[in-house]
Design a protein around this motif. Structure first.
Motif, PDB file in Angstrom:
ATOM      1  N   ILE A  28      11.663  10.637  -0.718  1.00 25.20           N
ATOM      2  CA  ILE A  28      10.280  10.358  -0.326  1.00 25.20           C
ATOM      3  C   ILE A  28       9.644   9.454  -1.372  1.00 25.20           C
ATOM      4  CG2 ILE A  28       8.013  11.355   0.168  1.00 25.20           C
ATOM      5  CD1 ILE A  28       9.444  13.930   0.983  1.00 25.20           C
ATOM      6  N   PRO A  29       9.169   8.272  -0.985  1.00 29.13           N
ATOM      7  CA  PRO A  29       8.558   7.375  -1.964  1.00 29.13           C
ATOM      8  C   PRO A  29       7.157   7.848  -2.354  1.00 29.13           C
ATOM      9  CG  PRO A  29       8.376   6.432   0.213  1.00 29.13           C
ATOM     10  CD  PRO A  29       9.187   7.690   0.364  1.00 29.13           C
ATOM     11  N   GLY A  30       6.542   7.143  -3.294  1.00 29.69           N
ATOM     12  CA  GLY A  30       5.202   7.499  -3.746  1.00 29.69           C
ATOM     13  C   GLY A  30       5.240   8.463  -4.902  1.00 29.69           C
ATOM     14  N   SER A  31       4.068   8.817  -5.396  1.00 31.40           N
ATOM     15  CA  SER A  31       3.968   9.659  -6.582  1.00 31.40           C
ATOM     16  C   SER A  31       2.646  10.412  -6.583  1.00 31.40           C
ATOM     17  CB  SER A  31       4.073   8.786  -7.838  1.00 31.40           C
ATOM     18  OG  SER A  31       3.746   9.519  -9.002  1.00 31.40           O
ATOM     19  N   HIS A  32       2.659  11.563  -7.225  1.00 29.78           N
ATOM     20  CA  HIS A  32       1.407  12.301  -7.450  1.00 29.78           C
ATOM     21  C   HIS A  32       0.734  11.861  -8.740  1.00 29.78           C
ATOM     22  CE1 HIS A  32       2.521  14.749  -4.084  1.00 29.78           C
ATOM     23  NE2 HIS A  32       3.580  15.251  -4.686  1.00 29.78           N
ATOM     24  N   GLY A  33       1.389  10.990  -9.502  1.00 32.26           N
ATOM     25  CA  GLY A  33       0.799  10.481 -10.732  1.00 32.26           C
ATOM     26  C   GLY A  33       0.846  11.476 -11.872  1.00 32.26           C
ATOM     27  N   LEU A  34       0.190  11.109 -12.960  1.00 33.18           N
ATOM     28  CA  LEU A  34       0.117  11.987 -14.122  1.00 33.18           C
ATOM     29  C   LEU A  34      -0.685  13.239 -13.803  1.00 33.18           C
ATOM     30  CD1 LEU A  34      -0.604   9.319 -16.896  1.00 33.18           C
ATOM     31  CD2 LEU A  34       1.576  10.486 -16.457  1.00 33.18           C
ATOM     32  N   PRO A  35      -0.350  14.376 -14.411  1.00 37.20           N
ATOM     33  CA  PRO A  35      -1.145  15.584 -14.201  1.00 37.20           C
ATOM     34  C   PRO A  35      -2.631  15.318 -14.452  1.00 37.20           C
ATOM     35  CG  PRO A  35       0.840  16.101 -15.437  1.00 37.20           C
ATOM     36  CD  PRO A  35       0.788  14.602 -15.337  1.00 37.20           C
ATOM     37  N   LEU A  36      -3.472  15.810 -13.571  1.00 35.44           N
ATOM     38  CA  LEU A  36      -4.930  15.671 -13.608  1.00 35.44           C
ATOM     39  C   LEU A  36      -5.379  14.242 -13.333  1.00 35.44           C
ATOM     40  CD1 LEU A  36      -5.939  17.979 -16.618  1.00 35.44           C
ATOM     41  CD2 LEU A  36      -5.756  18.553 -14.205  1.00 35.44           C
ATOM     42  N   PHE A  37      -4.889  13.265 -14.102  1.00 29.74           N
ATOM     43  CA  PHE A  37      -5.362  11.897 -13.972  1.00 29.74           C
ATOM     44  C   PHE A  37      -4.958  11.294 -12.628  1.00 29.74           C
ATOM     45  CE2 PHE A  37      -5.163  12.561 -18.577  1.00 29.74           C
ATOM     46  CZ  PHE A  37      -6.455  12.206 -18.933  1.00 29.74           C
ATOM     47  N   GLY A  38      -3.760  11.637 -12.159  1.00 27.75           N
ATOM     48  CA  GLY A  38      -3.314  11.116 -10.868  1.00 27.75           C
ATOM     49  C   GLY A  38      -4.189  11.600  -9.731  1.00 27.75           C
ATOM     50  N   SER A  39      -4.535  12.878  -9.744  1.00 25.46           N
ATOM     51  CA  SER A  39      -5.363  13.421  -8.671  1.00 25.46           C
ATOM     52  C   SER A  39      -6.789  12.896  -8.748  1.00 25.46           C
ATOM     53  CB  SER A  39      -5.358  14.953  -8.726  1.00 25.46           C
ATOM     54  OG  SER A  39      -5.945  15.434  -9.920  1.00 25.46           O
ATOM     55  N   ILE A  40      -7.307  12.695  -9.967  1.00 27.58           N
ATOM     56  CA  ILE A  40      -8.664  12.157 -10.110  1.00 27.58           C
ATOM     57  C   ILE A  40      -8.719  10.724  -9.601  1.00 27.58           C
ATOM     58  CG2 ILE A  40     -10.412  11.455 -11.776  1.00 27.58           C
ATOM     59  CD1 ILE A  40      -9.643  13.901 -13.450  1.00 27.58           C
ATOM     60  N   ALA A  41      -7.710   9.907  -9.951  1.00 23.32           N
ATOM     61  CA  ALA A  41      -7.678   8.521  -9.487  1.00 23.32           C
ATOM     62  C   ALA A  41      -7.613   8.460  -7.963  1.00 23.32           C
ATOM     63  CB  ALA A  41      -6.492   7.797 -10.113  1.00 23.32           C
ATOM     64  N   ASP A  42      -6.766   9.301  -7.364  1.00 23.83           N
ATOM     65  CA  ASP A  42      -6.665   9.310  -5.902  1.00 23.83           C
ATOM     66  C   ASP A  42      -7.948   9.820  -5.260  1.00 23.83           C
ATOM     67  OD1 ASP A  42      -4.143   8.237  -5.825  1.00 23.83           O
ATOM     68  OD2 ASP A  42      -3.098  10.157  -5.630  1.00 23.83           O
ATOM     69  N   ARG A  43      -8.563  10.791  -5.881  1.00 27.57           N
ATOM     70  CA  ARG A  43      -9.828  11.316  -5.345  1.00 27.57           C
ATOM     71  C   ARG A  43     -10.897  10.228  -5.333  1.00 27.57           C
ATOM     72  NH1 ARG A  43     -13.610  15.879  -8.405  1.00 27.57           N
ATOM     73  NH2 ARG A  43     -15.578  14.834  -7.929  1.00 27.57           N
ATOM     74  N   LEU A  44     -11.008   9.462  -6.400  1.00 29.55           N
ATOM     75  CA  LEU A  44     -12.012   8.396  -6.468  1.00 29.55           C
ATOM     76  C   LEU A  44     -11.719   7.305  -5.442  1.00 29.55           C
ATOM     77  CD1 LEU A  44     -12.560   8.101 -10.326  1.00 29.55           C
ATOM     78  CD2 LEU A  44     -14.055   9.195  -8.649  1.00 29.55           C
ATOM     79  N   ASP A  45     -10.443   6.998  -5.255  1.00 27.17           N
ATOM     80  CA  ASP A  45     -10.090   6.025  -4.221  1.00 27.17           C
ATOM     81  C   ASP A  45     -10.478   6.545  -2.839  1.00 27.17           C
ATOM     82  OD1 ASP A  45      -9.090   4.034  -5.834  1.00 27.17           O
ATOM     83  OD2 ASP A  45      -6.982   4.599  -5.589  1.00 27.17           O
ATOM     84  N   TYR A  46     -10.158   7.801  -2.576  1.00 26.98           N
ATOM     85  CA  TYR A  46     -10.393   8.393  -1.252  1.00 26.98           C
ATOM     86  C   TYR A  46     -11.889   8.442  -0.927  1.00 26.98           C
ATOM     87  CZ  TYR A  46      -9.767  11.741   2.612  1.00 26.98           C
ATOM     88  OH  TYR A  46      -9.761  12.365   3.839  1.00 26.98           O
ATOM     89  N   PHE A  47     -12.676   8.884  -1.859  1.00 26.36           N
ATOM     90  CA  PHE A  47     -14.088   9.088  -1.601  1.00 26.36           C
ATOM     91  C   PHE A  47     -14.966   7.869  -1.910  1.00 26.36           C
ATOM     92  CE2 PHE A  47     -13.560  13.899  -2.209  1.00 26.36           C
ATOM     93  CZ  PHE A  47     -13.661  14.160  -0.872  1.00 26.36           C
ATOM     94  N   TRP A  48     -14.548   7.021  -2.868  1.00 23.49           N
ATOM     95  CA  TRP A  48     -15.466   6.043  -3.429  1.00 23.49           C
ATOM     96  C   TRP A  48     -14.981   4.611  -3.241  1.00 23.49           C
ATOM     97  CZ3 TRP A  48     -17.877   6.876  -8.984  1.00 23.49           C
ATOM     98  CH2 TRP A  48     -18.892   5.953  -9.193  1.00 23.49           C
ATOM     99  N   PHE A  49     -13.838   4.264  -3.828  1.00 25.09           N
ATOM    100  CA  PHE A  49     -13.438   2.869  -3.906  1.00 25.09           C
ATOM    101  C   PHE A  49     -12.777   2.343  -2.634  1.00 25.09           C
ATOM    102  CE2 PHE A  49     -12.980   4.376  -8.449  1.00 25.09           C
ATOM    103  CZ  PHE A  49     -14.210   3.885  -8.855  1.00 25.09           C
ATOM    104  N   GLN A  50     -12.144   3.226  -1.854  1.00 23.61           N
ATOM    105  CA  GLN A  50     -11.438   2.766  -0.665  1.00 23.61           C
ATOM    106  C   GLN A  50     -11.910   3.413   0.630  1.00 23.61           C
ATOM    107  OE1 GLN A  50      -7.332   3.659  -1.925  1.00 23.61           O
ATOM    108  NE2 GLN A  50      -7.015   1.487  -2.358  1.00 23.61           N
ATOM    109  N   GLY A  51     -12.162   4.695   0.627  1.00 25.19           N
ATOM    110  CA  GLY A  51     -12.407   5.426   1.861  1.00 25.19           C
ATOM    111  C   GLY A  51     -11.087   5.866   2.468  1.00 25.19           C
ATOM    112  N   PRO A  52     -11.086   6.899   3.327  1.00 22.55           N
ATOM    113  CA  PRO A  52      -9.838   7.482   3.837  1.00 22.55           C
ATOM    114  C   PRO A  52      -8.918   6.486   4.528  1.00 22.55           C
ATOM    115  CG  PRO A  52     -11.682   8.924   4.316  1.00 22.55           C
ATOM    116  CD  PRO A  52     -12.267   7.655   3.766  1.00 22.55           C
ATOM    117  N   ASP A  53      -9.452   5.610   5.375  1.00 26.66           N
ATOM    118  CA  ASP A  53      -8.587   4.712   6.139  1.00 26.66           C
ATOM    119  C   ASP A  53      -7.832   3.760   5.213  1.00 26.66           C
ATOM    120  OD1 ASP A  53      -8.141   3.797   9.133  1.00 26.66           O
ATOM    121  OD2 ASP A  53      -8.279   1.978   7.923  1.00 26.66           O
TER     122      ASP A  53
END
Length: 480
Positions: A28-53
């Motif tokens: 399975i490709p992709g990554s969860h990133g670094l502990p804590l920092f990976g989830s925070i970066a994805d959260r900001l993308d999802y909610f703020w910088f990119q949106g879900p789509d």
């Protein structure tokens, strides 16, 4: 209809069934990133910088795969749910979310995040139960029984509330030259579902009739806002809405008023849950509130405005085509039989559900190790892994839908269109599936579609055309 397994669980359509041996096994490709920092970066993308789509689409393109690892919010620091998921974004891989042989649905309605049970009487209602839990079958069968009995009054009650709704719109247009219609839609929907699902007439409680539709929206918001992309209040949205589980106490008194209303006015339905399905009284009431508030009222409050916007924004002559079909098929009125003949209206509703499902994300957790297939590869899934499907992309699968980005109201017509219903998954399963105690498919799947069809048909029995813009109706043309 889709084939049924011996357990009564809808089987995956043959064209998206377990992978043929010719497909390659891939990591399975992709990554969860670094502990804590990976989830925070994805959260900001999802909610703020990119949106879900854009969030899901960009990762699908980056990994060159419709199956990949990522994180979905909510997450650290103050919400301790696990954000790690395997995204499944094509019809073939997404279908595994409904195969109860290999996945479970315990407490994954909105991913690993779960609102406090104080919102539901300190109990886990049916939506959070897995099919393996004994109470699931009792509550699901209770819900199916309610819907079966309510079918006798479904269309008359719907027409009655739609009449009040459109009378209000006409009055608003006469006074203000436009109607935003949503403020009139919500009380009409709540009144309708209260009567049909619970047997409770809001006219018998002035306080409930006045504010319950608002109370339920607040109740839903307090539970789900940490998972919802609003995109208009950043960075305040991140700081105050996406960082904490929101408390129940602001809505506690109003929820109790709704509980008391259903206990009294819906006594017959509640008692049936106790005597015929073995539920405790409070268990029956809290599940009725959730079914009424979350599944029915909440879902339609999102879906019908989208359906209305599709009608108002059409420039292809669709309205006249619907008028012609509705009036040709409903000369004696709107009935289950006459509505079934409205092939164009059904297809229009299905196409709206394809592109704009009321619940965009669906989740499941692997019940055991299994092999998951997309159109071009096979992947090993380990027991306990959380799978996440984002339907607005899944339903744009180019391997299934021609011109997947286009809104085509005739897409689901005739034999070729009917075959596509195997891949219409808005109801926690394929449209051709059958809800039962053995699965998590929406018990009201068919009634939801019928209700939307009647909603559209009612409009064009009453009006020759409607027009508007910016979410408002400005013109209603009555027949001469």
């Amino acid at each position: 209809m889709v084939a049924m397994a011996s357990s009564g669980v809808p089987s995956i359509p043959s064209s998206i069934s377990p992978p043929p041996v010719t497909l390659p096994l891939k990591n399975i490709p992709g990554s969860h990133g670094l502990p804590l920092f990976g989830s925070i970066a994805d959260r900001l993308d999802y909610f703020w910088f990119q949106g879900p789509d854009k969030f899901f689409r960009s990762r699908m393109e980056k990994n060159r795969s419709t199956v990949f690892r990522t994180n979905v919010p909510p997450s650290f620091p103050f919400i301790l749910s696990d954000p790690k998921v395997t995204a499944v974004l094509d019809c073939k891989s997404f279908a595994h979310l409904f195969d109860m042989e290999v996945v479970e649905k315990k407490n994954v309605l909105v991913g690993d995040f779960m609102p406090s049970t104080s919102f539901t009487g300190n109990m886990r209602v049916c939506a959070y139960l897995d099919t393996s839990e004994s109470q699931h079958s009792k509550i699901k069968n209770f819900t199916i029984d309610i819907l079966r009995r309510s079918s006798k009054i479904w269309i008359p009650e719907l027409e009655s509330n739609l009449s009040t709704f459109w009378d209000g719109i006409e009055s608003e247009i006469a006074n203000n030259q436009k109607s935003s219609f949503r403020n009139l839609l919500q009380p009409a929907l709540f009144n309708f579902f209260s009567k049909t699902l619970v047997g409770a007439d809001t006219a018998k409680s002035p306080e409930v009739a006045k504010s319950a539709h608002i109370d339920v929206i607040i109740w839903l918001g307090l539970q789900l806002v940490p998972t919802i992309h609003l995109g208009i209040f950043q960075p305040l949205e991140e700081i105050f809405l996406h960082s904490f589980r929101l408390p129940f106490f602001p809505i506690a008194g109003r929820y109790r008023r709704l509980y008391d209303f259903i206990e009294k006015e819906g006594e017959e339905v509640v008692q049936r849950g106790v005597s015929e399905f073995g539920l405790k009284k409070d268990e029956a009431i809290h599940n009725l509130i959730f079914t009424l508030g979350f599944n029915a009222y909440g879902g339609f409050s999102l879906f019908l405005p989208v359906l209305m916007d599709r009608i108002l924004n059409d420039r292809t002559g669709l309205q006249q085509r619907i008028v012609d079909e509705v009036r040709a098929k409903s000369g004696s009125g709107l009935t289950f039989e006459s509505v079934k003949e409205m092939e164009l209206v059904y297809s229009f509703v299905y196409e709206t559900l394809r592109l704009d499902p009321p619940v965009p994300t669906q989740y499941a957790r692997a019940r055991k190790d299994f092999k998951l297939s997309s159109h071009d590869a096979v992947f090993d899934i380990k027991k306990g892994e959380l799978l996440c499907g984002y339907q607005p992309l899944v339903m744009r699968d180019p391997n299934v839908f021609e011109e997947p980005e286009a809104f085509k109201p005739d897409r689901f017509r005739e034999e070729k269109g009917a075959a596509l219903l195997d891949y219409l998954f808005w109801s926690n399963g394929p449209q051709t599936g059958m809800a039962s105690e053995h699965n998590k498919q929406c018990a009201a799947k068919d009634l939801v579609v019928l209700t939307a069809v009647v909603f559209v048909a009612y409009i064009f029995r009453r009006y020759d055309s409607i027009a508007g813009e910016g979410g408002s109706i400005t013109t209603l043309q009555r027949p001469n």
